[in-house]
Design an enzyme around this catalytic site. Sequence first.
Site, PDB file in Angstrom:
ATOM      1  N   PRO A 246       0.977  -1.278   0.018  1.00 51.50           N
ATOM      2  CA  PRO A 246      -0.197  -0.001   0.046  1.00 51.50           C
ATOM      3  C   PRO A 246       0.902   1.136  -0.157  1.00 51.50           C
ATOM      4  CG  PRO A 246       0.233  -0.817   2.148  1.00 51.50           C
ATOM      5  CD  PRO A 246       0.731  -1.856   1.252  1.00 51.50           C
ATOM      6  N   CYS A 247       1.497   1.492  -1.111  1.00 51.38           N
ATOM      7  CA  CYS A 247       2.406   2.856  -1.116  1.00 51.38           C
ATOM      8  C   CYS A 247       1.432   3.976  -1.401  1.00 51.38           C
ATOM      9  CB  CYS A 247       3.173   2.699  -2.615  1.00 51.38           C
ATOM     10  SG  CYS A 247       2.270   2.333  -3.960  1.00 51.38           S
ATOM     11  N   HIS A 248      -0.096   3.848  -1.505  1.00 51.78           N
ATOM     12  CA  HIS A 248      -1.027   5.046  -1.679  1.00 51.78           C
ATOM     13  C   HIS A 248      -1.003   5.363  -0.261  1.00 51.78           C
ATOM     14  CE1 HIS A 248      -3.219   1.064  -1.102  1.00 51.78           C
ATOM     15  NE2 HIS A 248      -3.938   1.758  -0.376  1.00 51.78           N
TER      16      HIS A 248
END
Length: 280
Positions: A246-248
């Site tokens: 989850p780089c978001h």
Amino acid sequence: METQADINYNRIAEAIEYIVVNFKSQPNIDEIAERLHISSSHFKRLFMEWAGTSPKKFLQYVSVEYAKKILKEEQATLFDTAYETGFSSTSRLHDLFVNIEGMTPAEYKNGGRNLAINYSFAESPFGSVIVASTNKGVCYMAFEDDEGKAFKNLTSQFPNAIFQRKLDLLQQNALFIFQNDWNKLNDIKLHLKGTDFQLKVWESLLKIPFGKLSTYGSIAQQIGNSKASRAVGTAIGSNPVAFLIPCHRVIQTSGTFGNYMWGGVRKAMIIGWEGTKSNP
């Protein structure tokens, strides 16, 4: 040929972009629906279908001020405690721990020679995705509406691999997440191509609880190098597996969402979607 699903996704993407840009003026449903050239009732139904919440609640969540509020309240100790103790709701992904197996140095160096990679395309709440896997795990996932471009981007990651368009069990287990089916979480495995530093950064991203946000500086501290924020940002920007890693959930210290490989509007959409799922 553009499908109705594509048309609806583009409408909601346009709505999200408008909300992100104009959140300070608190645009109402009628105003947004008019921009999309559809009725207010149709817009509300469409938004609920794609975002899982009302436009009003989504607007409240994606505002920068709300992001700042989260960061202000989320001290490192509380962050670590939240991850270690977990949450009661099964709709959160705090317990998602993807088994990561990095490719060998030889595999990394030769661009995937002798690797057999299956790939397929699917729909998600955030647009079309391509997902690919080796016999060890998911090696690639990306948001891309153009299948030809999506496959080209995949092959550029593994120029010497052997590709077959085939949906396998590893991919299916990963895609269940988009359906809010957390029963397959323990079956998700990743087979990643990256340096030791990149693998360490990507693994730290998995510790960010579902519906929560962190910063580049916080990630740098977690991996034991508080001065490596820029290097952390580069590693996050190289993330080969959208959403699962989850780089978001990483934003700037100022509270602004910042860049995203698959588009700022999509990042805002995912953050808002996760926020409303974890705070129904």
